[in-house]
Design a protein around this motif. Structure first.
Motif, PDB file in Angstrom:
ATOM      1  N   HIS A 633     -18.736 -38.760  -3.466  1.00 33.68           N
ATOM      2  CA  HIS A 633     -19.936 -38.291  -2.793  1.00 33.68           C
ATOM      3  C   HIS A 633     -20.906 -37.622  -3.762  1.00 33.68           C
ATOM      4  O   HIS A 633     -22.015 -37.261  -3.373  1.00 33.68           O
ATOM      5  CB  HIS A 633     -19.570 -37.320  -1.672  1.00 33.68           C
ATOM      6  CG  HIS A 633     -18.716 -37.931  -0.606  1.00 33.68           C
ATOM      7  ND1 HIS A 633     -19.196 -38.886   0.262  1.00 33.68           N
ATOM      8  CD2 HIS A 633     -17.406 -37.742  -0.291  1.00 33.68           C
ATOM      9  CE1 HIS A 633     -18.218 -39.256   1.083  1.00 33.68           C
ATOM     10  NE2 HIS A 633     -17.125 -38.578   0.771  1.00 33.68           N
ATOM     11  N   THR A 634     -20.480 -37.445  -5.016  1.00 33.35           N
ATOM     12  CA  THR A 634     -21.362 -36.975  -6.084  1.00 33.35           C
ATOM     13  C   THR A 634     -21.153 -37.867  -7.294  1.00 33.35           C
ATOM     14  O   THR A 634     -20.058 -38.390  -7.520  1.00 33.35           O
ATOM     15  CB  THR A 634     -21.079 -35.505  -6.461  1.00 33.35           C
ATOM     16  OG1 THR A 634     -19.733 -35.392  -6.950  1.00 33.35           O
ATOM     17  CG2 THR A 634     -21.283 -34.584  -5.275  1.00 33.35           C
ATOM     18  N   ILE A 635     -22.200 -38.028  -8.072  1.00 35.23           N
ATOM     19  CA  ILE A 635     -22.160 -38.887  -9.259  1.00 35.23           C
ATOM     20  C   ILE A 635     -22.568 -38.049 -10.462  1.00 35.23           C
ATOM     21  O   ILE A 635     -23.576 -37.340 -10.421  1.00 35.23           O
ATOM     22  CB  ILE A 635     -23.114 -40.084  -9.107  1.00 35.23           C
ATOM     23  CG1 ILE A 635     -22.776 -40.879  -7.842  1.00 35.23           C
ATOM     24  CG2 ILE A 635     -23.057 -40.987 -10.329  1.00 35.23           C
ATOM     25  CD1 ILE A 635     -23.801 -41.941  -7.508  1.00 35.23           C
ATOM     26  N   GLY A 636     -21.805 -38.134 -11.543  1.00 37.68           N
ATOM     27  CA  GLY A 636     -22.137 -37.400 -12.750  1.00 37.68           C
ATOM     28  C   GLY A 636     -21.687 -35.950 -12.677  1.00 37.68           C
ATOM     29  O   GLY A 636     -21.008 -35.516 -11.745  1.00 37.68           O
ATOM     30  N   SER A 637     -22.103 -35.192 -13.695  1.00 31.19           N
ATOM     31  CA  SER A 637     -21.728 -33.786 -13.778  1.00 31.19           C
ATOM     32  C   SER A 637     -22.841 -33.014 -14.472  1.00 31.19           C
ATOM     33  O   SER A 637     -23.777 -33.598 -15.026  1.00 31.19           O
ATOM     34  CB  SER A 637     -20.412 -33.623 -14.551  1.00 31.19           C
ATOM     35  OG  SER A 637     -20.542 -34.130 -15.871  1.00 31.19           O
ATOM     36  N   SER A 638     -22.730 -31.688 -14.416  1.00 37.04           N
ATOM     37  CA  SER A 638     -23.675 -30.787 -15.042  1.00 37.04           C
ATOM     38  C   SER A 638     -25.097 -31.118 -14.584  1.00 37.04           C
ATOM     39  O   SER A 638     -25.332 -31.386 -13.409  1.00 37.04           O
ATOM     40  CB  SER A 638     -23.548 -30.861 -16.569  1.00 37.04           C
ATOM     41  OG  SER A 638     -24.360 -29.896 -17.191  1.00 37.04           O
ATOM     42  N   TYR A 639     -26.070 -31.146 -15.505  1.00 36.94           N
ATOM     43  CA  TYR A 639     -27.456 -31.402 -15.131  1.00 36.94           C
ATOM     44  C   TYR A 639     -27.684 -32.824 -14.633  1.00 36.94           C
ATOM     45  O   TYR A 639     -28.680 -33.103 -13.954  1.00 36.94           O
ATOM     46  CB  TYR A 639     -28.384 -31.132 -16.316  1.00 36.94           C
ATOM     47  CG  TYR A 639     -28.556 -29.674 -16.643  1.00 36.94           C
ATOM     48  CD1 TYR A 639     -29.056 -28.777 -15.706  1.00 36.94           C
ATOM     49  CD2 TYR A 639     -28.228 -29.181 -17.905  1.00 36.94           C
ATOM     50  CE1 TYR A 639     -29.223 -27.433 -16.007  1.00 36.94           C
ATOM     51  CE2 TYR A 639     -28.386 -27.837 -18.218  1.00 36.94           C
ATOM     52  CZ  TYR A 639     -28.878 -26.966 -17.262  1.00 36.94           C
ATOM     53  OH  TYR A 639     -29.042 -25.645 -17.561  1.00 36.94           O
ATOM     54  N   GLN A 640     -26.778 -33.755 -14.968  1.00 39.69           N
ATOM     55  CA  GLN A 640     -26.926 -35.148 -14.549  1.00 39.69           C
ATOM     56  C   GLN A 640     -26.334 -35.416 -13.166  1.00 39.69           C
ATOM     57  O   GLN A 640     -26.392 -36.543 -12.680  1.00 39.69           O
ATOM     58  CB  GLN A 640     -26.260 -36.076 -15.566  1.00 39.69           C
ATOM     59  CG  GLN A 640     -26.988 -36.155 -16.902  1.00 39.69           C
ATOM     60  CD  GLN A 640     -28.313 -36.878 -16.784  1.00 39.69           C
ATOM     61  OE1 GLN A 640     -29.362 -36.270 -16.622  1.00 39.69           O
ATOM     62  NE2 GLN A 640     -28.271 -38.200 -16.846  1.00 39.69           N
ATOM     63  N   GLN A 641     -25.766 -34.404 -12.522  1.00 38.15           N
ATOM     64  CA  GLN A 641     -25.108 -34.613 -11.242  1.00 38.15           C
ATOM     65  C   GLN A 641     -26.106 -34.976 -10.150  1.00 38.15           C
ATOM     66  O   GLN A 641     -27.158 -34.350  -9.992  1.00 38.15           O
ATOM     67  CB  GLN A 641     -24.346 -33.351 -10.835  1.00 38.15           C
ATOM     68  CG  GLN A 641     -23.619 -33.490  -9.497  1.00 38.15           C
ATOM     69  CD  GLN A 641     -22.785 -32.280  -9.159  1.00 38.15           C
ATOM     70  OE1 GLN A 641     -21.994 -31.829  -9.985  1.00 38.15           O
ATOM     71  NE2 GLN A 641     -22.957 -31.727  -7.954  1.00 38.15           N
ATOM     72  N   VAL A 642     -25.743 -36.016  -9.384  1.00 36.53           N
ATOM     73  CA  VAL A 642     -26.530 -36.462  -8.238  1.00 36.53           C
ATOM     74  C   VAL A 642     -25.694 -36.252  -6.985  1.00 36.53           C
ATOM     75  O   VAL A 642     -24.545 -36.716  -6.907  1.00 36.53           O
ATOM     76  CB  VAL A 642     -26.929 -37.943  -8.373  1.00 36.53           C
ATOM     77  CG1 VAL A 642     -27.651 -38.425  -7.123  1.00 36.53           C
ATOM     78  CG2 VAL A 642     -27.797 -38.152  -9.605  1.00 36.53           C
ATOM     79  N   ASP A 643     -26.241 -35.558  -6.014  1.00 37.16           N
ATOM     80  CA  ASP A 643     -25.535 -35.318  -4.757  1.00 37.16           C
ATOM     81  C   ASP A 643     -25.725 -36.519  -3.836  1.00 37.16           C
ATOM     82  O   ASP A 643     -26.610 -36.567  -2.981  1.00 37.16           O
ATOM     83  CB  ASP A 643     -26.059 -34.044  -4.084  1.00 37.16           C
ATOM     84  CG  ASP A 643     -25.771 -32.803  -4.908  1.00 37.16           C
ATOM     85  OD1 ASP A 643     -24.750 -32.784  -5.624  1.00 37.16           O
ATOM     86  OD2 ASP A 643     -26.580 -31.855  -4.853  1.00 37.16           O
ATOM     87  N   GLY A 644     -24.885 -37.497  -4.008  1.00 33.63           N
ATOM     88  CA  GLY A 644     -24.963 -38.725  -3.232  1.00 33.63           C
ATOM     89  C   GLY A 644     -23.991 -39.741  -3.778  1.00 33.63           C
ATOM     90  O   GLY A 644     -23.302 -39.509  -4.787  1.00 33.63           O
TER      91      GLY A 644
END
Length: 658
Positions: A633-644
């Motif tokens: 349900h989230t992609i990436g981490s830190s500043y690159q994280q997308v909630d989706g």
């Protein structure tokens, strides 16, 4: 002069007509391995081929060094072309390439997109009025619009979430090239912060060729490749399958840097024909570079990512200034060559990396670096022997040597040996290696290419590498063993290819006292149908097994070409047990935009691209692509994280030929 100008205009027209096809992308996809697709240096190779396709070389005035810019040609094939031109004079049609026995069908077909038949030999000093009248300008603009928001877009990034770049180039045949590139990554400030002049990155360049004894003169941003790369090579990559294609030849190129990737030199350089088979290349550069600093203001790490999105990243911008000067003196009578290469590098802050970790103990340190090498070789249409031996300021050694032979018109073999001392230091070396650097490696590579019929080609290699000193995640001496076999069947419009790769790597065990051997299996099967006009497509299956974990992807692409219109679409389903069994996918993209993506977990990747010649001199490219994940349900981490669970982007590109 009139014939030359007519051929120049025909060449430009051909570039516009064939730009939508780009068949060399299929070749690039066939020779790339997993490590190549993840390497930033392959983006340089891709952009170089884009540049050469848009501005091809006149085969009747081409130099050996210009032919060496084409990474798919071997030393025997280059020697065969040079010998043919010397013996029979100018070519009148590209059909004459069939007379050069060392060129097979694949190389001949690829060459037709990077060369053309010019008129009489160009004038040593072209007249300014002819340059202004018959030269062609090209303006290109690109932008990417993401339909999602990263964490850094809300808090942390200094600029907007859009990636964009602008590129202008003026060219008069292959004699004059003048251009500018401005580039901006997503999240970087535009006309703000330290980017008061607009873009975060600029490249300005001027290149003049074939001016009497001056074969090449560059001012501004440029790249240099000498020998086999033990002293300096910031040009194109040397992957394992690509190595088997060009059979381990050296390169001597000095060319303007017209891409968006950094790593170029900034200054001036020239290659001069001194007569009697002697050529001299000299260059000088002084350029700001990103760096992470220690508390005492020395340099901990020289950075090459080029990202300036956050306050911390912006604080590292241009912390270091680097002076580089050097050159190459090359003597090449007939098929023999002998070259002396040298490079001096001075940093205005001393380099002091953290050497507390065992594998970092012998990283380069200091303010001044000197590298010298001798490269040598012989090439004929059948046999090629090449090598380079280099030393650094402290006398530490690096050497690489290759031998390749065409046993017949259908069988070629090559062997490569390298030894890179774990103490050897060079900041600009880039050559063949399994570990990714010219340091702490020795090994043997054996390759075979066999074409049992006009339709079938088989290739295979085995590569054993030994690392005498510790490496990342390996606290003692270790080895890797890499093997690949690949077959390609091509007849009329159909292509069927398959490959299998088996690789062994050693890593520390849990107790850090013994090594564990980790196997990695990768396989691919692909079927493609291509046409210059009409409908084509490709179906590809990739699979792998790594340390008990599986991963795979099924992908397909379709292409429709009708005169001024091209449509491309792709769909892929992937499923892997973890990141270690990840899969890679190479996609068609707008010009000068390299697209290689990695996936893990479970999901779908789909995309659609339209390219249209809307006016005689105006081309529009639109691409939209989306990745949908089913396991998060989230992609990436830190500043690159997308909630989706999905990512969707829109690419827009305009190309205007003036």
């Amino acid at each position: 002069m009139k014939t030359q100008i007519v051929c120049l205009l025909v060449c430009m027209a051909q570039a516009v007509e064939t730009q939508a096809q780009r068949p060399w992308e299929q070749y690039l996809n066939e020779v790339m391995t997993q490590e190549d697709m993840a390497s930033a240096s392959w983006e340089q190779t891709y952009e170089l081929l884009c540049e050469l396709e848009q501005h091809p070389l006149d085969i009747n005035s081409v130099t050996r060094e210009q032919l060496e810019e084409l990474p798919f040609l071997s030393a025997q094939q280059i020697e065969g072309i040079v010998e043919y031109l010397w013996r029979y004079g100018r070519m009148e049609s590209l059909g004459e390439l069939q007379m050069i026995r060392s060129l097979d069908y694949v190389q001949r077909r690829l060459l037709t997109y990077f060369i053309y038949i010019g008129g009489e030999k160009p004038e040593p000093l072209p007249r300014l009025k002819d340059v202004a009248r018959y030269g062609k300008g090209e303006l290109m603009a690109y932008g990417r619009v993401p339909f999602y928001e990263r964490r850094g877009d809300r808090e942390g990034y200094l600029g907007p979430k859009y990636r964009h770049w602008l590129r202008y180039q003026f060219a008069y045949g292959d004699q004059v090239k003048l251009g500018m590139v401005g580039s901006q990554d997503a999240g970087e400030p535009f006309f703000a912060n330290k980017n008061k002049m607009g873009y975060d990155y600029y490249s300005l360049y001027l290149q003049l060729r074939n001016l009497g004894r001056i074969e090449s003169l560059v001012v501004g941003n440029y790249r240099v490749s000498m020998g086999m790369g033990l002293v300096m090579n910031n040009s194109f990559a040397l992957g394992k399958m690509m190595l088997l294609q060009n059979l381990g030849r050296p390169t001597y190129t000095l060319r303007a840097h017209s891409s968006r990737t950094d790593g170029s030199l900034l200054g001036a350089g020239a290659t001069v024909d001194m007569g009697k088979d002697l050529k001299l290349t000299a260059f000088a550069s002084y350029k700001p570079t990103d760096a992470t600093l220690n508390k005492d203001a020395t340099v901990a790490t020289i950075l090459t990512t080029g990202y300036h999105r956050t306050t911390a990243e912006m604080a590292k911008k241009h912390n270091l200034h680097v002076l580089k000067t050097g050159g190459c003196l090359r003597y090449a009578p007939g098929g023999f060559h002998l070259g002396l290469n040298g490079l001096y590098t001075h940093l205005d802050r001393p380099l002091h990396p953290n050497t507390n970790t065992l594998y970092r103990q012998h990283y380069p340190q200091g303010s001044d670096f000197v590298n010298m090498s001798l490269d040598y070789g012989y090439a004929s249409p059948r046999l090629a022997v090449n090598g380079e031996t280099a030393i650094d300021k402290q006398g530490h050694l690096a050497t690489i040597n290759t031998a390749s032979i065409r046993l017949s018109d259908v069988v070629s073999m090559m062997a490569l040996q390298r030894f890179y001392s774990y103490r050897y230091s060079s900041l600009d070396a880039q050559s063949y290696s399994d570990g990714g650097s010219v340091r702490n490696e020795s090994g043997i590579y054996l390759g075979l290419s066999w074409k049992p019929s006009l339709a079938l080609q088989l290739s295979a290699y085995t590569d054993y590498a030994y690392f005498a000193w510790a490496r990342y995640q390996v606290s003692q001496s270790s080895y890797t063993w890499d093997n690949l076999v690949q077959g390609t069947w091509q007849k009329q419009n159909w292509t069927v290819s398959g490959r299998y790769r088996f690789r062994l790597r050693q890593k520390d065990g849990e107790d850090k006292k013994h090594l564990e051997t980790h196997p990695d299996h990768r396989a691919r099967l692909a079927v493609g149908y291509t046409r210059e006009q009409g409908l084509g497509g490709r179906l590809q299956v990739d699979g792998g097994w790594t340390e008990g974990e599986w991963g795979g992807m099924v992908s397909g692409t379709v292409a429709y070409i009708h005169r001024w219109l091209r449509l491309n679409a792709g769909l892929g389903y992937f499923r892997t047990d973890s990141y270690d069994s990840r899969v890679y996918l190479y996609e068609s993209s707008p010009l000068y935009t390299y697209s290689s993506m990695q996936f893990y977990g479970e999901g779908l990747r789909y995309w659609l691209m339209l390219r249209a010649q809307v006016l005689k001199n105006l081309m529009l490219t639109v691409k939209t692509g989306s990745t949908k994940y089913y396991d998060r349900h989230t992609i990436g981490s830190s500043y690159q994280q997308v909630d989706g669970s999905s990512l969707t982007d829109l690419d827009l590109q305009l190309r205007w030929v003036m």
